[in-house]
Structures are given as C-alpha cells and as structure tokens.
Design an enzyme around this catalytic site. Sequence first.
Site, PDB file in Angstrom:
ATOM      1  CD  GLN A   1     115.678  68.899   7.443  1.00  0.00           C
ATOM      2  OE1 GLN A   1     115.820  68.275   6.407  1.00  0.00           O
ATOM      3  NE2 GLN A   1     116.370  68.625   8.525  1.00  0.00           N
TER       4      GLN A   1
ATOM      5  CB  SER B   1     114.944  71.020  -0.275  1.00  0.00           C
ATOM      6  OG  SER B   1     115.887  70.033   0.057  1.00  0.00           O
ATOM      7  CG  LEU B   2     111.413  68.195   2.788  1.00  0.00           C
ATOM      8  CD1 LEU B   2     110.068  67.506   2.962  1.00  0.00           C
ATOM      9  CD2 LEU B   2     112.043  68.428   4.123  1.00  0.00           C
TER      10      LEU B   2
ATOM     11  NE  ARG C   1     115.959  64.746  -0.566  1.00  0.00           N
ATOM     12  CZ  ARG C   1     115.922  65.968  -0.049  1.00  0.00           C
ATOM     13  NH1 ARG C   1     115.497  66.145   1.197  1.00  0.00           N
ATOM     14  NH2 ARG C   1     116.304  67.019  -0.773  1.00  0.00           N
TER      15      ARG C   1
ATOM     16  CG  HIS D   1     120.287  71.293  -1.447  1.00  0.00           C
ATOM     17  ND1 HIS D   1     119.680  70.466  -2.372  1.00  0.00           N
ATOM     18  CD2 HIS D   1     119.400  71.453  -0.442  1.00  0.00           C
ATOM     19  CE1 HIS D   1     118.468  70.152  -1.927  1.00  0.00           C
ATOM     20  NE2 HIS D   1     118.281  70.727  -0.757  1.00  0.00           N
TER      21      HIS D   1
ATOM     22  CD  GLN E   1     115.637  67.757  -4.195  1.00  0.00           C
ATOM     23  OE1 GLN E   1     116.128  66.965  -3.398  1.00  0.00           O
ATOM     24  NE2 GLN E   1     114.355  68.038  -4.235  1.00  0.00           N
TER      25      GLN E   1
END
Length: 313
Positions: A10, A95-96, A120, A204, A253
């Site tokens: 992101q 991440s994503l 998510r 996170h 994660q």
Amino acid sequence: MSRAFVFPGQGSQAVGMGADLAGGFATAREVFGEVDEALKQNLSKMMREGPESDLVLTENAQPALMAVSVAVTRILEKDGGKPLPSLAAYVAGHSLGEYSALAAAGALTLADAARLLKLRGQSMQKAVPVGVGAMAALLGIELEAAQEACKEAAQGEVVAVANDNGGGQIVVSGHKEAVERAIEAAKSRGCKRGMMLPVSAPFHCPLMQPAADAMKVALEEVVLVPPRVPLVSNVLASELSDPASIKQRLVEQVTGLVRWRESVQYMKTKGVDALVECGTGKVLSGLVKRIDKDMTGMALNTPADIEAFLKTA
C-alpha cells in the site's frame, strides 16, 4: 541471472494505475474485469478515473494494487509466452503484495485474492477507530535500535516496528501518542528523521488483532494450493510452499513485522541477484540497492517496460 518477482504494498496506488496496460493488452482488461466481477464493484473505473479519495481507502487500494501486479505477470505469460517459473526463482510481496505474489504464482485464484484483500482492508480499517492509531517512518536507524525505542516509548500503550524496509528505513505503528514518543526515543538512538505517515490505521502491530482474526476465518474457507514458484514470507523471511503454512503466515502477517530487508537478503543467499517489481510504482525496486549494493532492481509498470523486459528474459 537469477531473478525474484516482487510485488508492491500500500502507498503505491495512484489514479490512472493500470490504464496503459489495459489500453495495450486484452490480458490486462480481462484481469481487471475478473476483479470487478469478484468484488461486484467497478474497481477498474476507480483505478482509471478516481476519485483519489476513494482509491486510497484501504479496502480499495489493496485489491487495486493486486490487480495491476497480476495483470503484469499474466501479460508476461500469455502475451510474452514466458511461464512464471521460467522467469523467477522466487516471489515475494510487501504486506498486501504477498497476496499478489500468491495470485501470480497460482496459489490463490484471482477472484479469491481480490475478495480476501477487500476484506483485509475493511477489517484493518475497522480494527482501530480513526485517530487512535498512527504510523511513522524512521530514517537512518536499524531494526534493533528502533525496537528499543518502541519499548521505551510504549508506556502501557502499543507501539511496534511494522516494516524493516532496509537501508535504515524503519516504519513503526501503534497508538498515536506512543508512536510520537517513539520518534523522540529514536532520535536519541541515531535516527536522522522521523515523520508521521498519512495512513488511516496502524498496520502490522498488535492493535490489528481483530483483522487477523477475520482473516483467519476467511482463509479457512479458501482453497490455497502450492505456488508454482516458492514464496518468501514476510513474517519468516524464508521460503514457503505448504498451503497450510502459507495461510498461517498470512494471518500472522496482519499484526507482524514485515521483514523486507531480511527477505531480500534471504533471496540473495539463494543466488538471486535481480528483483523485478511487478505492478504500480517503483518502491521495492528502489530499495534494492539500499539493502544490497550488488543486487539490481527494475520495475515493470508500463507496456514499454514489459516489452523491453521480454527482449532480455
């Protein structure tokens, strides 16, 4: 040359993303149409035209970034005639981007990846009321010193290292006041600059546990198969191919540290010397040299990028 394909997280989203790919390749239009259908939403129009205020919302940005990343790899495979395993020894995502990597490697269907990322994004946004949490970038500090600064700054609240991006770039996440204290605590440990990030939730860190719980339930209902190319996991900084383990790490994660620096270093130990960033922006390809000056990075964003890459692949 041994390559890994990497997929952005992101922050790389922008109005107009994927438009030139859709203009140049029917394959990209098919990917965007499939994502629209899975989400029952005209996400591709929002990607193309905005408004930016809608595109930057986590629940939209996450599937949008994945869609462009997968469009790039599908073009390489379908239009370029290059199967992913012939191009990359590993896949990894920030991440994503881990979902993008799994969709590109055939472990998740495109529709499931889109729906999971929509959920998510929604779950991460809901986990913490707006204004309660924050994230900050700390520049010129390494992981251990940043972790010490977080420990000192917590004072009964939550603040933790969210991303270790390499080259002395650390992101911390948690309660807003604790994050502000962490910036000050980091300065006494050599941090050259600390700045709050324009994000809507503290990703996170342990405050994301409700989102992790939601993803655990959702992932249990999804079929995930071994990826065609091994995944280097954010939370392990090592490779994974077992579907049950991958699902577990995707849950971890959400609250865990994105160990990007260590993930790149792991791939280097396995002989990877070039990272190819697939999708929107050039963040990950730009970080490569900060992590290891002997590695190279390139980004595949446009039809011209893809055509030039295919001539050398």
